[in-house]
Design a protein around this motif. Structure first.
Motif, PDB file in Angstrom:
ATOM      1  N   ASP A 196      40.513  40.105  45.586  1.00 37.82           N
ATOM      2  CA  ASP A 196      41.767  39.355  45.570  1.00 37.82           C
ATOM      3  C   ASP A 196      42.748  40.089  46.470  1.00 37.82           C
ATOM      4  O   ASP A 196      43.198  41.195  46.153  1.00 37.82           O
ATOM      5  N   ASP A 201      52.696  39.726  43.180  1.00 37.20           N
ATOM      6  CA  ASP A 201      52.270  39.522  41.800  1.00 37.20           C
ATOM      7  C   ASP A 201      52.435  38.074  41.346  1.00 37.20           C
ATOM      8  O   ASP A 201      51.556  37.514  40.679  1.00 37.20           O
ATOM      9  N   ARG A 205      49.270  35.394  40.330  1.00 41.77           N
ATOM     10  CA  ARG A 205      49.148  34.761  39.018  1.00 41.77           C
ATOM     11  C   ARG A 205      48.241  35.510  38.054  1.00 41.77           C
ATOM     12  O   ARG A 205      47.847  34.960  37.028  1.00 41.77           O
ATOM     13  N   ASP A 206      47.872  36.720  38.390  1.00 44.96           N
ATOM     14  CA  ASP A 206      47.084  37.508  37.449  1.00 44.96           C
ATOM     15  C   ASP A 206      47.836  38.759  37.006  1.00 44.96           C
ATOM     16  O   ASP A 206      47.292  39.615  36.311  1.00 44.96           O
ATOM     17  N   ASP A 208      48.874  41.434  38.594  1.00 43.11           N
ATOM     18  CA  ASP A 208      48.699  42.765  39.176  1.00 43.11           C
ATOM     19  C   ASP A 208      48.472  42.761  40.682  1.00 43.11           C
ATOM     20  O   ASP A 208      48.044  43.756  41.246  1.00 43.11           O
ATOM     21  N   ASP A 213      39.100  41.434  41.498  1.00 41.84           N
ATOM     22  CA  ASP A 213      38.708  40.157  40.894  1.00 41.84           C
ATOM     23  C   ASP A 213      39.161  39.006  41.786  1.00 41.84           C
ATOM     24  O   ASP A 213      40.354  38.701  41.866  1.00 41.84           O
ATOM     25  N   THR A 215      38.730  35.890  41.365  1.00 42.32           N
ATOM     26  CA  THR A 215      38.783  34.615  40.642  1.00 42.32           C
ATOM     27  C   THR A 215      39.975  33.776  41.085  1.00 42.32           C
ATOM     28  O   THR A 215      41.100  34.279  41.207  1.00 42.32           O
ATOM     29  N   GLU A 217      42.883  31.695  40.425  1.00 45.02           N
ATOM     30  CA  GLU A 217      43.785  31.472  39.297  1.00 45.02           C
ATOM     31  C   GLU A 217      44.499  30.126  39.394  1.00 45.02           C
ATOM     32  O   GLU A 217      45.360  29.806  38.581  1.00 45.02           O
TER      33      GLU A 217
END
Length: 416
Positions: A196, A201, A205-206, A208, A213, A215, A217
């Motif tokens: 990522d 931040d 949307r996660d 951090d 990761d 993924t 979001e």
């Protein structure tokens, strides 16, 4: 009070056009359908016999009286001598024909001359080249494969099924720099961990920012979030769609087949709500190609192909490729990566869209099912190649009764 203009790049839904080139650079929602559906188009079959040059032939003589070794040698050598060659009788086949060889390999024209000479001999029943045949890739059992016109050999397709006889992308890595990945039965087996690369931040949307990761979001946005008057938007799951076109697992009886179904996808997340920052995308290009990015672990799987199904213009009055983009692309290509970018979807000259207008990029426009340029696609001298992108207008339907869509079928996510 001054406002700092933030350059944002949005996903260009031209993923099929991009992925059409990905397959050549490597030498791409789970659903069900009933077998034998009469509405599914038939798949053209490929020829199984090679026409390559050969030095070996099969000759069958009509009578046993002409089958002595001396007479066979005389007949074959007479035909071969016309081409400056000699002949050798190798063995008999189970049906009594002879396998014979010329002293040199004959091209298609010379082979036809040899065969014509032999066939003119009244003692010869038939003569044909003893060609080599190769294993052919069978059509996969993915239920929606018959609807994937973009892969087929018909008009408008890229003939990927023929390329599968040579390679299906095994051992190659394709970086999809996009919205990230989602869990999908048709993708998981070919998905590498990725990264990522969204630094902000709130955009990530996660909570951090940059992390290992990749993924997706979601890139949903509320009304007015992206610009004054912008509409509320659901998530596109664009990275998942692109990944499926490139490398959806084939022969798993699920969904679709990818263009390079044995390649591995390296997902690099750069697009969030309203798009992605140029600085994040440039860092992603460098990292995907195996380069070092401060604060980010080294990429253990450098990409052979870097796919950029995204685009935008940083300055409408000066649409040149941003220096940040160009430096990143130059660094990636110097490491051996092929960088492929969407020409854009603005029905405009591709020279106004970055990264399509950058040097060392293969810019891909989109075509519809007839092979003609899709109405939304960019065009012009900046375009290097056109590949299937689909055309969903009602007037684009070739056979309204077929039930076959004119868009590009691929993996997706059902969430908003």
């Amino acid at each position: 009070m001054s406002l700092t203009r933030r350059t944002r790049f949005t996903a260009a839904i031209m993923s099929a056009g991009i992925a059409g080139l990905v397959a050549s650079a490597l030498v791409v929602p789970s659903a069900s359908a009933a077998d034998g559906d009469p509405h599914l188009p038939s798949i053209p079959r490929r020829p199984s016999v090679s026409t390559a040059p050969t030095d070996q032939f099969i000759v069958k003589y009509k009578s046993s009286g002409r089958s002595s070794s001396a007479l066979r040698a005389q007949s074959f050598n007479r035909a071969a001598a016309k081409l400056g060659a000699t002949g050798q009788d190798l063995r008999a086949t189970v049906n009594g024909a002879r396998v014979v060889r010329t002293s040199k390999e004959l091209g298609q024209d010379d082979a036809e001359k040899l065969l014509a000479s032999l066939r003119a001999d009244p003692a010869v029943a038939y003569a044909e080249p003893d060609v080599k045949l190769q294993a052919k890739a069978a059509d996969p059992n993915d239920p929606f494969f018959p609807w994937q016109w973009n892969l087929s050999a018909e008009t408008g397709g890229i003939k990927a099924t023929r390329a599968w006889d040579v390679t299906q992308g095994a051992g190659q890595v394709v970086a999809v720099i996009d919205t990230g990945k989602t869990d999908h039965v048709d993708l998981n087996a070919n998905m590498l961990p990725g990264y990522d690369m969204i630094a902000d931040d709130s955009d990530a949307r996660d909570g951090d920012g940059r992390d290992p990761d990749a993924t997706d979001e979601g890139d949903w946005s509320t009304a007015g979030q992206c610009s004054s008057g912008s509409f509320e938007m659901a998530s596109s799951w664009h990275g998942t769609h692109v990944a499926g076109i490139i490398a959806a697992v084939a022969n798993n009886a699920e969904g679709v087949a990818g263009i390079a179904p044995k390649a591995r996808i390296l997902p690099v997340r750069v697009l969030g709500p309203c798009g992605g920052q140029l600085s994040d995308i440039a860092d992603a290009i460098i990292w995907a190609s195996g380069g070092a990015v401060d604060g980010v672990p080294a990429n253990p799987n450098p990409a052979r192909v870097i796919n950029l199904s995204l685009g935008g213009s940083t300055d409408p009055e000066n649409p040149a490729c941003p220096r940040t983009f160009q430096d990143a692309i130059d660094a990636a290509t110097a490491r051996g990566s092929v960088v492929v970018a969407a020409a854009g979807n603005e029905m405009a000259d591709a020279s106004t869209s970055s990264p399509a207008n950058c040097d060392n990029v293969i810019a891909v426009a989109a075509s519809g099912r007839t092979g003609a340029l899709a109405p939304y696609s960019n065009f012009g001298s900046a375009v290097d190649i056109t590949a299937p992108g689909g055309d969903m207008r009602p007037t684009s339907v070739i056979d309204p009764d077929s039930g076959v869509p004119n868009g590009i079928l691929s993996t997706l996510n059902d969430g908003d």
